[in-house]
Write an enzyme that holds these catalytic residues in place. Sequence first.
Site, mmCIF file in Angstrom:
data_model
loop_
_atom_site.group_PDB
_atom_site.id
_atom_site.type_symbol
_atom_site.label_atom_id
_atom_site.label_comp_id
_atom_site.label_asym_id
_atom_site.label_seq_id
_atom_site.Cartn_x
_atom_site.Cartn_y
_atom_site.Cartn_z
ATOM 1 N N GLY A 207 0.829 -1.208 0.000
ATOM 2 C CA GLY A 207 0.000 0.000 0.000
ATOM 3 C C GLY A 207 0.865 1.260 0.000
ATOM 4 N N ASP B 272 -8.353 10.550 10.286
ATOM 5 C CA ASP B 272 -9.115 11.743 10.676
ATOM 6 C C ASP B 272 -10.626 11.516 10.491
ATOM 7 O OD1 ASP B 272 -8.229 11.521 7.965
ATOM 8 O OD2 ASP B 272 -8.991 13.523 7.533
ATOM 9 N N ALA C 240 -5.356 -2.056 5.364
ATOM 10 C CA ALA C 240 -6.671 -1.518 5.714
ATOM 11 C C ALA C 240 -7.573 -1.566 4.503
ATOM 12 C CB ALA C 240 -6.545 -0.074 6.197
ATOM 13 N N TYR C 241 -8.862 -1.448 4.771
ATOM 14 C CA TYR C 241 -9.828 -1.208 3.694
ATOM 15 C C TYR C 241 -9.927 0.304 3.587
ATOM 16 C CZ TYR C 241 -14.120 -1.359 0.966
ATOM 17 O OH TYR C 241 -15.046 -1.204 -0.033
ATOM 18 N N THR C 242 -9.459 0.870 2.458
ATOM 19 C CA THR C 242 -9.346 2.339 2.377
ATOM 20 C C THR C 242 -10.237 2.978 1.305
ATOM 21 O OG1 THR C 242 -7.456 2.122 0.897
ATOM 22 C CG2 THR C 242 -6.961 2.370 3.240
ATOM 23 N N ASP D 58 -3.056 -12.563 5.201
ATOM 24 C CA ASP D 58 -4.375 -11.932 5.175
ATOM 25 C C ASP D 58 -4.764 -11.659 6.629
ATOM 26 O OD1 ASP D 58 -7.071 -11.378 5.160
ATOM 27 O OD2 ASP D 58 -7.560 -12.868 3.636
ATOM 28 N N TYR E 275 -16.383 3.774 6.541
ATOM 29 C CA TYR E 275 -14.922 3.678 6.674
ATOM 30 C C TYR E 275 -14.478 4.206 8.043
ATOM 31 C CZ TYR E 275 -10.029 5.146 6.072
ATOM 32 O OH TYR E 275 -8.683 5.368 6.257
HETATM 33 N N1 LIG Z 1 -5.223 6.968 2.161
HETATM 34 C C1 LIG Z 1 -5.550 7.961 2.977
HETATM 35 O O1 LIG Z 1 -5.792 9.100 2.568
HETATM 36 C C2 LIG Z 1 -5.566 7.722 4.455
HETATM 37 C C3 LIG Z 1 -5.987 8.774 5.292
HETATM 38 C C4 LIG Z 1 -6.010 8.558 6.673
HETATM 39 C C5 LIG Z 1 -5.612 7.337 7.192
HETATM 40 N N2 LIG Z 1 -5.233 6.332 6.354
HETATM 41 C C6 LIG Z 1 -4.840 5.045 6.944
HETATM 42 O O2 LIG Z 1 -3.477 4.830 6.649
HETATM 43 C C7 LIG Z 1 -3.231 3.420 6.541
HETATM 44 C C8 LIG Z 1 -2.505 3.131 5.253
HETATM 45 O O3 LIG Z 1 -3.314 3.594 4.180
HETATM 46 P P1 LIG Z 1 -2.828 3.524 2.667
HETATM 47 O O4 LIG Z 1 -3.311 4.749 2.008
HETATM 48 O O5 LIG Z 1 -1.390 3.151 2.636
HETATM 49 O O6 LIG Z 1 -3.730 2.296 2.160
HETATM 50 P P2 LIG Z 1 -3.642 1.485 0.813
HETATM 51 O O7 LIG Z 1 -2.679 2.110 -0.129
HETATM 52 O O8 LIG Z 1 -5.041 1.235 0.390
HETATM 53 O O9 LIG Z 1 -2.997 0.106 1.301
HETATM 54 C C9 LIG Z 1 -3.693 -0.822 2.045
HETATM 55 C C10 LIG Z 1 -3.040 -2.162 1.838
HETATM 56 O O10 LIG Z 1 -3.763 -3.138 2.581
HETATM 57 C C11 LIG Z 1 -3.782 -4.332 1.806
HETATM 58 N N3 LIG Z 1 -4.828 -5.257 2.202
HETATM 59 C C12 LIG Z 1 -6.132 -5.245 1.832
HETATM 60 N N4 LIG Z 1 -6.770 -6.284 2.380
HETATM 61 C C13 LIG Z 1 -5.856 -6.974 3.113
HETATM 62 C C14 LIG Z 1 -5.916 -8.141 3.929
HETATM 63 N N5 LIG Z 1 -7.073 -8.813 4.100
HETATM 64 N N6 LIG Z 1 -4.781 -8.554 4.535
HETATM 65 C C15 LIG Z 1 -3.619 -7.897 4.354
HETATM 66 N N7 LIG Z 1 -3.506 -6.790 3.593
HETATM 67 C C16 LIG Z 1 -4.614 -6.326 3.000
HETATM 68 C C17 LIG Z 1 -4.002 -3.825 0.401
HETATM 69 O O11 LIG Z 1 -3.670 -4.839 -0.508
HETATM 70 P P3 LIG Z 1 -4.515 -4.986 -1.869
HETATM 71 O O12 LIG Z 1 -3.986 -3.896 -2.749
HETATM 72 O O13 LIG Z 1 -4.196 -6.361 -2.312
HETATM 73 O O14 LIG Z 1 -5.962 -4.793 -1.533
HETATM 74 C C18 LIG Z 1 -3.062 -2.630 0.360
HETATM 75 O O15 LIG Z 1 -1.775 -3.004 -0.043
HETATM 76 C C19 LIG Z 1 -4.606 2.743 6.661
HETATM 77 O O16 LIG Z 1 -4.776 2.294 7.970
HETATM 78 C C20 LIG Z 1 -5.587 3.855 6.375
HETATM 79 O O17 LIG Z 1 -6.816 3.639 7.000
HETATM 80 C C21 LIG Z 1 -5.189 6.497 5.004
#
Ligand SMILES: NC(=O)c1ccc[n+]([C@@H]2O[C@H](COP(=O)([O-])OP(=O)(O)OC[C@H]3O[C@@H](n4cnc5c(N)ncnc54)[C@H](OP(=O)(O)O)[C@@H]3O)[C@@H](O)[C@H]2O)c1
Length: 296
Positions: free
Chosen positions: A10, A102, A60-62, A36, A125
């Site tokens: 991610g 947030d 995470a599920y994002t 997983d 979410y």
């Molecule tokens: N993105 C934002 O703007 C944002 C803002 C605030 C907080 N956050 C938090 O920051 C953290 C990182 O976010 P990110 O943006 O890096 O997310 P991301 O790019 O969506 O990455 C999430 C990763 O989790 C993997 N994943 C999905 N289902 C899984 C499972 N069952 N077991 C193991 N891995 C799994 C995904 O793999 P697949 O690609 O195979 O699905 C993906 O590689 C998260 O906790 C998110 O809630 C994000």
Amino acid sequence: MRVLVTGANGQVGSELILEGEKRGIQMLATDRAELDITQQDAVNNFIQTQKPEILINAAAYTAVDKAESEPKLAYALNRDGAANLAQACADNNIPLMHISTDYVFDGNKEGAYTESETPNPQCIYGKSKLEGERAIESILEQYLILRVSWVFGANGNNFVKTMLRLGKERDVIKVVADQHGGPTWAGDIAATLLNLVKRWEDGEIITWGTYHYSGQPATTWHGFAEAIFEKAEELGMIDKRPRVGPITTAEYPTPAQRPLNSIFDCCKIAQQLNINQPDWRIGLRQVLGTCKQSNI
Ligand SMILES: NC(=O)c1ccc[n+]([C@@H]2O[C@H](COP(=O)([O-])OP(=O)(O)OC[C@H]3O[C@@H](n4cnc5c(N)ncnc54)[C@H](OP(=O)(O)O)[C@@H]3O)[C@@H](O)[C@H]2O)c1
């Protein structure tokens, strides 16, 4: 030091692996196929056999809007997955670093959100992430929950990449100008977490708990878009800057309701852990540089 990273492909996960390897840390990088997090037995087995000394959960599920129609999947990952990891960490006596959002707040407050503010998520979410936080707090003592906002990076889908694509296709782009927050570079999140891992390894007593961490200065999506195009033009990535027109959230309806105010008060992390807010404009330049090299 053996650091297990879940969700390693991610935005944040990939930066953690890059940064960890640069520092010579033994990174156990896993994504969904290798580990997983919704499978408690798989999580337990992995930790028992690989024996990491600390776990960083970047999985995470994002998909914020899609979560409205896939609540089961969002909760399976963001609540139950987090609980599975916390339980395995508790059973094996290792700390868990977890990332939250947030979107646990409703955004109706005037002024920045502190950690003592009562969450009130308005979308699936945000609700599923809050339940994940609560599960971790109830299971584990050695946990660090880092709430971050508006994450962007060179890997994965995010606002910066969407703007770059639209900037090449359109002369005028309309962007929401009444949601306020702090863009946060995934590389800064990764460096912050790994700095803490090192301090913990060196024997420092870390005050575990929940912390807010975001880039500064606070802006709006509209302000962020303007900065992206300004830098992209400077770097020669676009011939001409598109006109960025401000619109309201009401003019851009989405399935999930987003907080109008996402601004974090980051005093707790500064005072208790001596970690300062990064300037997101520096991270933006890095990300655009990488995108330019990869022809994105
Ligand atoms: N993105 C934002 O703007 C944002 C803002 C605030 C907080 N956050 C938090 O920051 C953290 C990182 O976010 P990110 O943006 O890096 O997310 P991301 O790019 O969506 O990455 C999430 C990763 O989790 C993997 N994943 C999905 N289902 C899984 C499972 N069952 N077991 C193991 N891995 C799994 C995904 O793999 P697949 O690609 O195979 O699905 C993906 O590689 C998260 O906790 C998110 O809630 C994000």
